[in-house]
Design an enzyme around this catalytic site. Structure first.
Site, PDB file in Angstrom:
ATOM      1  N   CYS A 196       0.806  -1.221   0.000  1.00 23.86           N
ATOM      2  CA  CYS A 196       0.000   0.000   0.000  1.00 23.86           C
ATOM      3  C   CYS A 196       0.843   1.277   0.000  1.00 23.86           C
ATOM      4  O   CYS A 196       0.314   2.361  -0.274  1.00 23.86           O
ATOM      5  CB  CYS A 196      -0.922   0.007   1.205  1.00 23.86           C
ATOM      6  SG  CYS A 196      -1.993  -1.454   1.311  1.00 23.86           S
ATOM      7  N   HIS A 320      -3.231   7.074   2.747  1.00 20.10           N
ATOM      8  CA  HIS A 320      -3.667   5.787   2.189  1.00 20.10           C
ATOM      9  C   HIS A 320      -5.074   5.498   2.691  1.00 20.10           C
ATOM     10  O   HIS A 320      -5.358   5.593   3.890  1.00 20.10           O
ATOM     11  CB  HIS A 320      -2.698   4.694   2.625  1.00 20.10           C
ATOM     12  CG  HIS A 320      -3.187   3.304   2.374  1.00 20.10           C
ATOM     13  ND1 HIS A 320      -3.796   2.925   1.196  1.00 20.10           N
ATOM     14  CD2 HIS A 320      -3.169   2.188   3.168  1.00 20.10           C
ATOM     15  CE1 HIS A 320      -4.124   1.645   1.256  1.00 20.10           C
ATOM     16  NE2 HIS A 320      -3.762   1.192   2.445  1.00 20.10           N
ATOM     17  N   ASN A 350     -10.251  -0.195   0.206  1.00 21.34           N
ATOM     18  CA  ASN A 350      -8.786  -0.169   0.226  1.00 21.34           C
ATOM     19  C   ASN A 350      -8.269  -0.733  -1.094  1.00 21.34           C
ATOM     20  O   ASN A 350      -8.398  -1.927  -1.364  1.00 21.34           O
ATOM     21  CB  ASN A 350      -8.279  -1.005   1.405  1.00 21.34           C
ATOM     22  CG  ASN A 350      -6.766  -1.027   1.520  1.00 21.34           C
ATOM     23  OD1 ASN A 350      -6.055  -0.603   0.614  1.00 21.34           O
ATOM     24  ND2 ASN A 350      -6.264  -1.538   2.631  1.00 21.34           N
TER      25      ASN A 350
END
Length: 395
Positions: A196, A320, A350
């Protein structure tokens, strides 16, 4: 190089000194080589290349040999002063998965409910790519969008960096697949596996190639098809992830814009907290949450300090998009109002390395990111890794 940093003149083979605006220079000789030392604005006598002079690589001049041993790709030339190129973002693009999947859809399949998902993650829906659309397809669409926005042709791209943990196949890389499809014939290509935080790692890597003069235009893509590695019978992870891609074209920008500082880090002691050993990813949510709440805020503050700034200078935070509670913790560390933080987790879930560039594209299109804004981008991911960038928006 500007007046706030060492303003350095390249030299002829036997020159004995460098000139710098407002700072004395000295010459130290050892074993037939000369290392040039600058009293930097922060007052420490340090060789070029360390943090106080991080935008300058040291020069070694072999005395008596008539040979300059400059690092390859440097902008500096014997003929005189060349300014360091400043790297920034010229344009961005994204691809959003086509299949809309709501929390209500998961209620029909596993033991969960909309309220539980929203209150713990902030996610209301996510997008999945069709089965016949893989990571390289999404990366290609986002890259095309970014090139158009930047006004840069594929033929002018020197390097393609693709951040992903869900490539089409182990090899060839996604970057080479889109290099061919875009027609970026002169571009080198490689993938980055930093989960990520991958897009942040890509920005920091691309910056080095541009600011050393090695390359001019670099395409950085974050792309994930997490739906193909998600166990949809696991209530703890099934509802979290989505598919998508975001891309940025890096290139030269004016001296007062662009990437000001970055921070990258890793803690391998937590490597198994997020992993994929079989077909599906696995995650120790409690441990990852504790790590992320601490590290997202810490890294945001540290990158501002590296840029010589404070949290009061930050105009907009792009974290993020993993979990609203983690994102809010980072925002609170910077003392930013709610409207100064990007939030797309509620509609995309996500999307790992794609989440930051996808969020940036949304905010640019909505007008929330404006020319001259000081942005902090920050992410964390499997590894465990983290990264942050402070960037002054604009060209």
């Amino acid at each position: 190089i500007n007046e706030k940093r060492a303003n350095m003149f390249a030299m002829a083979p036997h020159a004995a000194r460098l000139k710098e605006k407002g700072a004395p220079l000295g010459l130290k000789q050892s074993s037939g080589s000369a290392h040039y030392i600058a009293d930097t604005p922060k007052g420490k006598n340090r060789p070029f290349g360390v943090s106080a002079c991080r935008h300058i690589s040291f020069l070694t001049v072999k005395l008596g040999s008539g040979t300059n041993n400059y690092p390859k790709g440097r902008v500096l030339r014997e003929r005189g002063l060349s300014k360091m190129t400043k790297a920034g973002i010229l344009g961005m693009g994204s691809y959003i998965g086509e299949e809309l999947v709501t929390n209500a859809d998961f209620e029909k399949k596993i033991d969960t409910n909309d309220e539980w998902i929203r209150t713990r993650t902030g996610i209301e829906e996510r997008r999945f790519a069709p089965k016949d659309v893989d990571s390289s397809d999404m990366a290609y669409f986002a890259a095309k969008d970014a090139l158009e926005h930047a006004g840069v042709s594929a033929e002018d791209i020197d390097l393609i960096l693709v951040a992903t943990v869900t490539p089409d196949m182990p090899f060839p890389t996604v970057s080479t697949l889109i290099q061919h499809r875009l027609g970026a014939k002169k571009a080198a290509a490689m993938d980055i596996s930093a989960a990520c935080a991958g897009f942040i790692y890509g920005l920091a890597t691309g910056q080095q190639f541009i600011e050393t003069g090695a390359y001019k235009n670099i395409l950085v893509v974050g792309v994930e098809k997490l739906s193909k590695i998600t166990d949809f019978t696991d209530r703890n992870t099934a509802v979290l992830f989505g598919d998508g891609a975001g891309a940025a074209v890096l290139g030269p920008v004016s001296e007062d814009k662009g990437i000001l500082a970055f921070e990258l880090g890793a803690d391998g002691t937590g490597a198994m907290h997020i992993n994929q050993q079989g077909k599906y990813l696995q995650m120790n949510g409690r441990e990852v949450f504790k790590f992320a709440v601490r590290q997202m805020g810490d890294s945001s503050l540290r990158v501002l300090e590296k840029a010589g700034l404070t949290k009061e200078d930050c105009d907009f935070l792009v974290p993020h998009q993993a979990n609203i509670r983690i994102m809010e913790a980072a925002r609170e560390r910077l003392d930013l109002p709610v409207e100064k933080m990007s939030k797309t987790v509620h509609k995309y879930g996500n999307t790992s390395s794609a989440s930051i560039p996808m969020a940036m594209v949304d905010e640019l299109r909505s007008g929330k990111i404006k020319d001259g804004d000081l942005l902090v981008l920050v992410g964390f991911g499997a590894g465990l890794v983290w990264g942050s960038v402070a960037i002054r928006w604009g060209r």
